[in-house]
Design an enzyme around this catalytic site. Structure first.
Site, PDB file in Angstrom:
ATOM      1  CB  THR A 118       8.594  19.517  26.376  1.00  0.00           C
ATOM      2  OG1 THR A 118       7.740  20.657  26.452  1.00  0.00           O
ATOM      3  CG2 THR A 118       8.651  19.039  24.954  1.00  0.00           C
ATOM      4  CB  SER A 132      13.010  20.994  34.508  1.00  0.00           C
ATOM      5  OG  SER A 132      14.173  20.621  35.196  1.00  0.00           O
ATOM      6  N   GLY A 133      10.416  20.166  32.995  1.00  0.00           N
ATOM      7  CA  GLY A 133       9.192  20.669  32.366  1.00  0.00           C
ATOM      8  C   GLY A 133       8.391  19.568  31.697  1.00  0.00           C
ATOM      9  CG  ASP A 141      16.008  21.876  29.682  1.00  0.00           C
ATOM     10  OD1 ASP A 141      14.796  21.677  29.954  1.00  0.00           O
ATOM     11  OD2 ASP A 141      16.773  22.480  30.444  1.00  0.00           O
ATOM     12  N   GLY A 142      13.567  21.574  27.550  1.00  0.00           N
ATOM     13  CA  GLY A 142      12.559  22.393  26.887  1.00  0.00           C
ATOM     14  C   GLY A 142      12.957  23.854  27.001  1.00  0.00           C
ATOM     15  CB  ALA A 143      13.258  26.682  25.623  1.00  0.00           C
ATOM     16  CE  LYS A 203      16.195  25.521  29.889  1.00  0.00           C
ATOM     17  NZ  LYS A 203      14.887  24.853  29.967  1.00  0.00           N
ATOM     18  CD  GLU A 253      15.469  24.173  33.168  1.00  0.00           C
ATOM     19  OE1 GLU A 253      14.474  23.466  33.054  1.00  0.00           O
ATOM     20  OE2 GLU A 253      15.458  25.394  32.924  1.00  0.00           O
ATOM     21  CE  LYS A 258       6.879  26.136  25.190  1.00  0.00           C
ATOM     22  NZ  LYS A 258       7.433  25.021  25.987  1.00  0.00           N
TER      23      LYS A 258
HETATM   24  O1  R5P Z   1      12.110  25.994  34.516  1.00  0.00           O
HETATM   25  C1  R5P Z   1      11.582  25.378  33.602  1.00  0.00           C
HETATM   26  C2  R5P Z   1      12.202  25.096  32.326  1.00  0.00           C
HETATM   27  O2  R5P Z   1      13.006  26.101  31.822  1.00  0.00           O
HETATM   28  C3  R5P Z   1      11.334  24.447  31.259  1.00  0.00           C
HETATM   29  O3  R5P Z   1      12.196  23.763  30.419  1.00  0.00           O
HETATM   30  C4  R5P Z   1      10.534  25.419  30.440  1.00  0.00           C
HETATM   31  O4  R5P Z   1       9.733  26.193  31.285  1.00  0.00           O
HETATM   32  C5  R5P Z   1       9.639  24.692  29.399  1.00  0.00           C
HETATM   33  O5  R5P Z   1       8.708  23.895  30.061  1.00  0.00           O
HETATM   34  P1  R5P Z   1       7.529  23.143  29.301  1.00  0.00           P
HETATM   35  O6  R5P Z   1       8.147  22.075  28.470  1.00  0.00           O
HETATM   36  O7  R5P Z   1       6.659  22.591  30.398  1.00  0.00           O
HETATM   37  O8  R5P Z   1       6.801  24.167  28.475  1.00  0.00           O
END
Ligand code: R5P
Length: 221
Positions: A29, A26-27, A81-83, A94, A103, A121
């Site tokens: 990225t 999710s997110g 996934d992102g983080a 996360k 996740e 990050k």
């Molecule tokens: O709950 C959200 C997730 O852990 C996302 O993977 C994390 O916040 C990174 O999101 P983004 O890619 O939008 O920075």
């Protein structure tokens, strides 16, 4: 920044092969990854996705990515996934978007949890507030328990109301300062009644792809 996310997504989809069951994180990225996956699917790639949030599910459906029911698969081949933060031992924070529980389930079920992040990050030691999903009933008691373990707790708000996760729970953002021992912090949080899951992903990620300027660097365990 968006270009870097696109580069990360392009690199991540190289790990997806014909016939795989793919965990969809999710997110912002990961949204790029969904777009790249949809392009591959339109060229004939056959995969099934398992989404880790309602937002990801909706976006994947919109893009035409075939999805399968998590309860119908024993194992996922890869999850992308992102983080919010990744340390040098591949431990993660996360849950910035509140999707940490699903996740973590998707990541646990995957043979390879692949994390894509921008370089900022990538840190020596985790230090961001740790998102913790808690049951709304009695949440103040759970928060007090977290404070006793040394965390400073803030309940997450959205439009002046408590943020509600896909599972109907609250998120407490808990600051501990730099985490010398993420495993222990996670363990002590998990012992508290009311804690559903934490955003500390310890010893789960096997591959981390970092965007550095116009390049991407892949690190694998
Ligand atoms: O709950 C959200 C997730 O852990 C996302 O993977 C994390 O916040 C990174 O999101 P983004 O890619 O939008 O920075």
């Amino acid at each position: 920044m968006e270009q870097q996310k696109e580069r990360l997504a392009k690199e991540a989809v190289k790990y997806v092969e014909e016939g795989m069951v793919v965990g969809l994180g999710s997110g912002s990225t990961v949204n790029w990854t969904l777009e790249k996956l949809a392009e591959e699917i339109s060229r004939g790639l056959k995969i099934k996705g398992v989404p880790s949030s309602k937002k990801t599910e909706a976006y994947a459906r919109k893009l035409g990515i075939p999805l399968t029911d998590f309860s119908k698969v024993d194992q996922l081949d890869v999850a992308i996934d992102g983080a919010n933060e990744v340390d040098e031992n591949f431990n993660l924070i996360k849950g910035g978007g509140g999707s940490l529980f699903r996740e973590k389930m998707v990541g646990l079920a995957s043979k390879n949890l692949l994390i894509i992040i921008e370089n900022k990050k990538n840190v020596a030691q985790l230090g961001l507030p740790v998102p913790v999903e808690v049951v709304p009933y009695g949440w103040r008691l759970t928060a007090a328990g977290i404070e006793k373990t040394g965390g400073k707790v803030r309940i997450r708000k959205h439009n002046d109301k408590c943020f509600i996760t896909d599972n109907g729970n609250y998120i407490l953002d808990c600051s501990f300062g730099n985490l010398n021992d993420p495993y222990r912090t996670n363990q002590s949080l998990k012992l508290l009644v009311g804690v559903v899951e934490t955003g500390l992903f310890v010893n789960m990620a096997s591959t981390v792809i970092v965007g550095k300027g116009e390049k991407v660097e892949t690190m694998a365990k």
